[in-house]
Design an enzyme around this catalytic site. Sequence first.
Site, PDB file in Angstrom:
ATOM      1  CB  SER A  59      -0.930   0.031   1.213  1.00  0.00           C
ATOM      2  OG  SER A  59      -2.119  -0.629   0.895  1.00  0.00           O
TER       3      SER A  59
ATOM      4  CE  LYS B 105      -3.768   0.691  -1.312  1.00  0.00           C
ATOM      5  NZ  LYS B 105      -4.558   0.273  -0.143  1.00  0.00           N
TER       6      LYS B 105
ATOM      7  CE1 TYR C  15      -4.170  -1.091  -4.845  1.00  0.00           C
ATOM      8  CE2 TYR C  15      -4.687  -3.432  -4.801  1.00  0.00           C
ATOM      9  CZ  TYR C  15      -4.424  -2.256  -4.139  1.00  0.00           C
ATOM     10  OH  TYR C  15      -4.391  -2.237  -2.768  1.00  0.00           O
TER      11      TYR C  15
ATOM     12  CE1 TYR D  59      -3.633  -0.437   5.031  1.00  0.00           C
ATOM     13  CE2 TYR D  59      -2.097  -0.803   6.817  1.00  0.00           C
ATOM     14  CZ  TYR D  59      -2.425  -0.886   5.488  1.00  0.00           C
ATOM     15  OH  TYR D  59      -1.522  -1.424   4.624  1.00  0.00           O
TER      16      TYR D  59
ATOM     17  CB  VAL E 123      -0.237  -5.827   4.117  1.00  0.00           C
ATOM     18  CG1 VAL E 123      -1.555  -5.256   4.584  1.00  0.00           C
ATOM     19  CG2 VAL E 123      -0.220  -6.035   2.628  1.00  0.00           C
TER      20      VAL E 123
HETATM   21  N1  GLU Z   1      -2.005  -5.156  -2.328  1.00  0.00           N
HETATM   22  C1  GLU Z   1      -2.582  -5.171  -1.020  1.00  0.00           C
HETATM   23  C2  GLU Z   1      -4.084  -5.336  -1.093  1.00  0.00           C
HETATM   24  O1  GLU Z   1      -4.720  -4.700  -1.851  1.00  0.00           O
HETATM   25  C3  GLU Z   1      -2.207  -3.926  -0.349  1.00  0.00           C
HETATM   26  C4  GLU Z   1      -2.774  -3.827   1.008  1.00  0.00           C
HETATM   27  C5  GLU Z   1      -1.988  -2.977   1.904  1.00  0.00           C
HETATM   28  O2  GLU Z   1      -0.755  -2.903   1.854  1.00  0.00           O
HETATM   29  O3  GLU Z   1      -2.642  -2.318   2.703  1.00  0.00           O
HETATM   30  O4  GLU Z   1      -4.663  -6.135  -0.423  1.00  0.00           O
END
Ligand code: GLU
Length: 313
Positions: free
Chosen positions: A72, A75, A197, A249, A267
């Site tokens: 993430s 992002k 993604y 989060y 994650v």
């Molecule tokens: N690629 C992971 C997902 O979409 C990223 C989640 C994350 O790092 O929060 O589940």
Amino acid sequence: MREPRPFTAYRLKDLLSDIAEHVRPAFGKGKVADYIPELAKVDASKFGMAVATLDGAEVAVGDADEPFSLQSITKLFALELALNRGGDEIWTRVGKEPSGTPFNHLAILEAERGAPRNPFVNAGALTVTDYLMARVPDVSTLVLEYIRTCAGGITGGLDETVAASEMATAYQNRAIANILRVHNNLTHAPDAVVDAYCRQCAIAATVRDLARAALPLAMDGFSIHSGETVLAQRNVRRVNAVMMTCGMYDSTGSFAYRVGLPAKSGVGGGIVAIAPGQGAIAVWSPELDRAGNSLVGTIALEIFAQNTRWSIL
Ligand code: GLU
């Protein structure tokens, strides 16, 4: 009035070494992400931390030269790219409010008719990826090259094994993408957006790479490592604001309370934090807490912020 406390590279190195010692008792209390099978194979005892400062110095400790899955954290860079490419346009499709729900939550997206709360929950990030797909043929390469430019080169790259592992198990993200499509918030086929993604999330980098890549967010968008402005100053403020309110989060509030810096986690166990006017800090430790943030990484950043008093609060 708070006294400014300049931290030399020498003192920072000492501090990072102290932190690496201090966090040891916390190992074994979290859980490595396993919903992406390839991530479950990571050695839970890894710990690396790096700081990049405005004068171009870089200090690091532990497993700081080993690439890990950014997940993430990508992002953040995708959002920067969307702002660079289309200015405020992305905010017509994605909000800027904390979600208070897990990153891959479905119900809130359905209730709010496909309008993602922010660009850091998966629904928002999928929308940002879709937005970038309309502009470039390959979003993961765009994000990877942007990270390279910001950092002035990185040792990591795209991990195809992690990408394939996530694509094969991306049931929740496919559900989210389909809801977005139902509400006309995706312009491409949901499966194509999820695949792009997943590839973006599979970018790997070291904590050294990550600290340098995020440093422009601490210095008005200028990359000291590539010698160019990578993000307009007005967007730097906005990205930092969204990190501060949505980056960790659904424990973003308690993270702000403990650390006091804008940050983004993934994650894979990485966290990157920004100290405007000071530097960028990256930490990696794969065991996660219940909210999905690196448990040891959060403690490390808390100790770091307490000692340096780098804080925006
Ligand atoms: N690629 C992971 C997902 O979409 C990223 C989640 C994350 O790092 O929060 O589940």
